[in-house]
Design an enzyme around this catalytic site. Structure first.
Site, PDB file in Angstrom:
ATOM      1  N   CYS A 182       0.824  -1.214   0.000  1.00  0.00           N
ATOM      2  CA  CYS A 182       0.000   0.000   0.000  1.00  0.00           C
ATOM      3  C   CYS A 182       0.853   1.256   0.000  1.00  0.00           C
ATOM      4  CB  CYS A 182      -0.937  -0.011   1.194  1.00  0.00           C
ATOM      5  SG  CYS A 182      -1.867  -1.540   1.310  1.00  0.00           S
ATOM      6  N   HIS A 226      -9.210   1.958  -2.300  1.00  0.00           N
ATOM      7  CA  HIS A 226      -7.771   1.782  -2.210  1.00  0.00           C
ATOM      8  C   HIS A 226      -7.189   0.999  -3.383  1.00  0.00           C
ATOM      9  CE1 HIS A 226      -3.854   1.505  -0.639  1.00  0.00           C
ATOM     10  NE2 HIS A 226      -4.020   0.596   0.300  1.00  0.00           N
TER      11      HIS A 226
END
Lengths: 395, 466
Positions: free
Chosen positions: A83, A338
């Site tokens: 991430c 995301h």
């Protein structure tokens, strides 16, 4: 230690709407984000001297970026740091510019998660063959344990803890409702957030970010050349990154009620940017709220709130648009979802727009001219990567 | 003197009310959990048996079952590796007959007698499937038992044994069959069970010079309690006083493990001086005359055996749960395979064998920190390559944190080992609501994944059984 402070400028950025883009491929998203950035900077694809491409699941080689954008025979580095990939791409590109290797470079991150055919991906695509005995560590199950240990450590009753998390979700949904690029542009109530179906106890539906497609891009150049492109360019003020080492598992006295990677990484970035009191000195922070508990932990890990005082600051509205330090003014991961490789660059995009005063109805007051962007890759149980970019207006 | 030095058993925590199978039926049967099979149950029984026994003293491990998860690949090696036994031991799988367990005991005794081994552990386990709605499905249960055979410190002396080999097609299963086949019940019982077991029992009585009245218990395999009583009468034993309780209403017919589980149950209630007659059935019969010695009191301690396991149970809510667990219900997308793009691979399993099977962690020789998985560089003091391996599988653990994995429904958490070390592992045999930070747990060997034909076995934390 020489860093990037005031050596590298962002002269253009682009960001697609983050959404379920059933009708767009990763190539389409790359083109959309890059061309917004090119037009914003007033440059052409052929002006780009090198590029950094960040993704976890949507294409390996540099050519994944070169092909749709028609970048001809330039060096392109693919960055994967879960991430934190997008933020790491900015970091790597900025060091190349600061070192004088290039004048003008492109950073692009994209992720096409909605083609997976699953609510969310899991596992590690870079290590598909293992002994396969260790537990499947799907992120929400790990962050649920961060929440559990946070509540346990501070003796917070479950209802009270869930209410704090719900307030963070309500805040971010309010901010997202003001953002046409957000996936979710709808306000939610405290009751909705608290009563939402449980995904992984104690985290419910509104404690988790969505799974989304999206891309974002940035054009970086040598700071001394930036004025040739625009007056309101934004400078990089500090970079920081800290990678964990499975410490919550290998050290049996480690207490994972917070995220040490975020503590360490933020201190590096603050030092480089010369920030001593982030709560007072930052105009805004866009942080990695993959889950509401992550944002709560971040308030304390990044020094916005004293240890254990995050819930009080949430209650006081410290981090709302009108608050002392607005956090996730764009709606955060909560409202953007995301797309892993794109997220870090999307976060920098919001800081960039806010510092330029171009954030529309969610515009915060620019006082110090400093904003922070942060992503966290990995999980609080296994260790991860906390990555930071501090952006600032020109003097 | 050759005989049994120690015993152990395992009954899965999960039980199914027979009423779920057929309205009006009473009692329960034990069923292996979704992560259990004959291997995992055998490991649990073996470790129960080896409690307090020096693992390094074991010279052989015999596994007996008709439901080995591999057709070609030894199971005894998995159990031996998991129990942390030496490598220079004799491992054998005894299979294809429900009397494989008692046969393995006989062979173990002969191996000890021949002097090629001092201690051999025999483990029997079965998870046989009766086809849905059949009598076999009602009768069958899952479980495991283990006995340690040797000639030093014998608790149960093996006085005599006698075997009959009998070719008959009565109960069988081909390579293609998922479910056990049984020829017409009257044929199977009158021409098989009720004919052959008496033959073996008569043989051992004659050989030992004993008569039925000399025995306190007849410990005998029975396809169901009715046939067991019939057999008991037929061979001159009193079904009311001498027949060992069949466990039928609590566990069911556990196949290869059954006679040895009944033996463990009998030994739990036995006194020094008691004589037991043990008999199995399956293409013949093995019968043994056993004499309980003073040593029995010592091995009764620190063993869960049958009694403690029976008391620790949970009922499954419905028949569908059973069908799902036994993979008898068609599934659409197998979410845990698609979700997590990782597959079991033989080389890493080889490299990591010590941390997988006996659950070895490392203890830093400099700072003493226990670490799992094993490290080369100490997480605390950063010393390189200066560790000793320590076995963590038999340590008590405390639950540190936990959550439920939404995609697969698995429970996952951090546990702290008594004496140091922490592990990120799956949690079994329970549900989220019953978990609490700080609760005591224990490690249990389970099948955690199956793909590419590889049964991936590993340790989970489970609530303490007793």
């Amino acid at each position: 230690m020489p860093g990037v402070k005031d050596k590298v400028a962002i002269i253009g950025m682009g960001c697609t709407k983050f959404d379920e883009h059933w009708d767009k491929s990763v190539k389409d998203l790359i083109v959309d984000a890059c061309w917004e950035a090119f037009e914003d900077a007033g440059v052409d694809a052929k002006d780009i001297q090198a590029a950094w491409w960040s993704t976890m699941w949507s294409g390996e080689l540099g050519r994944t970026l070169a092909y749709p954008a028609k970048l001809g025979f330039i060096p392109i580095t693919r960055i994967e740091n879960r991430c934190a990939s997008g933020m790491d791409a900015i970091r790597n590109a900025s060091y190349a510019v600061a070192a004088g290797a290039y004048d003008l470079v492109l950073v692009c991150g994209a992720e096409k998660l909605k083609d997976i055919g699953m609510p969310s991906p899991g596992g590690d695509p870079s290590e598909p063959y293992t002994s396969r005995v260790d537990p499947l560590s799907f992120p929400v199950a790990c962050f649920a344990q961060l929440a559990q240990r946070y509540f346990y450590h501070w003796g917070i009753p479950l209802d009270k803890g869930k209410e704090t998390l719900a307030r963070i979700a309500v805040k971010n949904h309010h901010n997202g409702s003001l953002n046409p690029k957000a996936q979710f542009q709808r306000e939610i109530t405290l009751e909705q957030a608290m009563n939402a179906p449980i995904i992984s106890y104690p985290l419910g539906l509104f404690d988790a970010c969505g799974v989304t497609d999206g891309a974002a891009a940035a054009i970086l150049c040598r700071a001394d050349l930036a004025k040739n492109f625009r007056d309101d360019y934004i400078l990089l003020k500090g970079e920081g990154m800290a990678c964990g080492h499975y410490q919550p598992q290998t050290e049996d006295d480690w207490e994972p009620y917070y995220i040490e990677e975020n503590v360490q990484g933020s201190r590096m970035a603050y030092q480089e940017a010369g920030i001593k009191d982030p709560r007072r000195e930052l105009d805004l922070a866009i942080v990695h709220d993959c889950f509401t508990i992550t944002e709560l932990s971040i308030y304390e890990d990044l020094g916005f709130s004293p240890r254990g005082k995050g819930p009080e600051d949430v209650e006081a509205g410290t981090f709302t648009l009108e608050g002392e330090l607005p956090v996730n003014t764009d709606g955060g991961l909560k409202c953007f979802g995301h797309p892993i490789g794109a997220s870090g660059i999307r976060m920098a995009y919001e800081v960039y727009k806010q510092l330029q005063g171009k954030a529309g109805s969610r515009q915060v007051k620019v006082k110090s001219g400093l904003g922070l962007a942060h992503t966290f890759g990995g999980t609080p149980i296994e260790g991860g990567t906390g990555a930071f970019s501090i952006l600032g207006t020109r003097d | 003197m050759i005989g049994i030095l120690a015993y152990g058993a395992y009954v899965p925590k999960w039980r199914m009310s027979r009423g779920l199978l057929r309205g009006g039926l009473k009692g329960e049967k034990a069923i292996a959990g979704p992560d259990e099979d004959s291997v995992t149950m055998a490991v649990a029984a073996a470790l129960d048996c080896l409690n307090g026994v020096d693992r390094g003293s074991i010279d052989g491990l015999f596994f007996a079952s008709t439901t080995a998860p591999y057709k070609e690949k030894q199971i005894a090696t998995i159990i031996a590796a998991t129990a942390d036994l030496r490598r220079d031991i004799l491992t054998v799988d005894f299979t294809n007959s429900l009397r494989a367990g008692t046969t393995a005991v006989k062979v173990a005794a002969d191996v000890v007698k021949a002097g090629s081994a001092k201690k051999v552990i025999v483990v029997a386990a079965d998870t046989r499937l009766g086809s849905p709605e059949s009598d076999a499905e009602v009768d069958f249960g899952d479980g495991a038992a283990a006995v340690l055979v040797g000639d030093d410190g014998v608790s149960v002396e093996l006085e005599a044994s006698y075997s009959i080999s009998n070719e008959l097609i009565d109960v069988w299963r081909t390579e293609e069959d998922k479910f056990v086949r049984i020829w017409e019940e009257r044929f199977a019982q009158t021409q098989g069970y009720l004919k052959v077991v008496p033959e073996a029992v008569r043989g051992v009585l004659e050989k030992s010079g004993r008569s039925p009245g000399d025995f306190s218990k007849l410990v005998v395999y029975a396809p169901n309690p009715r046939r067991g009583s019939e057999l008991c009468r037929k061979i001159g034993f009193d079904p009311n006083n001498q027949l060992q309780d069949s466990l039928y209403g609590l566990v069911g017919n556990t196949g290869t493990a059954y006679p040895l589980m009944l033996l463990v149950e009998a030994l739990e209630g036995a006194q020094a001086g008691d004589r037991l007659l043990l008999a199995s059935y399956g293409n013949g019969s093995d019968a043994s005359a056993l004499l309980v010695t003073e040593g029995i009191e010592k091995i009764k301690r620190n063993r869960r055996g049958i009694g403690a396991h029976i008391g620790s149970k949970r009922l499954i809510p419905d028949y569908n749960t059973y069908l799902k667990w036994r993979k008898l219900m068609p599934r659409g997308m197998v979410i845990d395979k698609l979700y997590f793009w990782t597959y079991p691979s033989a080389p890493p399993i080889l490299r990591e064998r010590n941390r997988i099977y006996p659950l070895h962690g490392t203890k830093c020789k400099i700072c003493g920190t226990v670490q799992y998985p094993p490290q080369r560089v100490c997480a605390k003091c950063h010393t390189k390559d200066d560790f000793e391996e320590i076995r963590l599988s038999d340590k008590k653990v405390t639950l540190y944190s936990f959550s439920r994995e939404p995609a697969t429904g698995q429970l996952i958490g951090l546990v702290n080992f008594d004496g140091g070390g922490r592990m990120w592992c799956n949690i079994g045999d329970t549900n989220y609501e019953e978990l609490k930070i700080g609760m005591p747990m224990e490690m249990s060997f389970r099948e955690v994944f199956y793909d590419l034909g590889i049964h991936d076995y590993f340790w989970k934390a489970v609530p303490v059984r007793v």
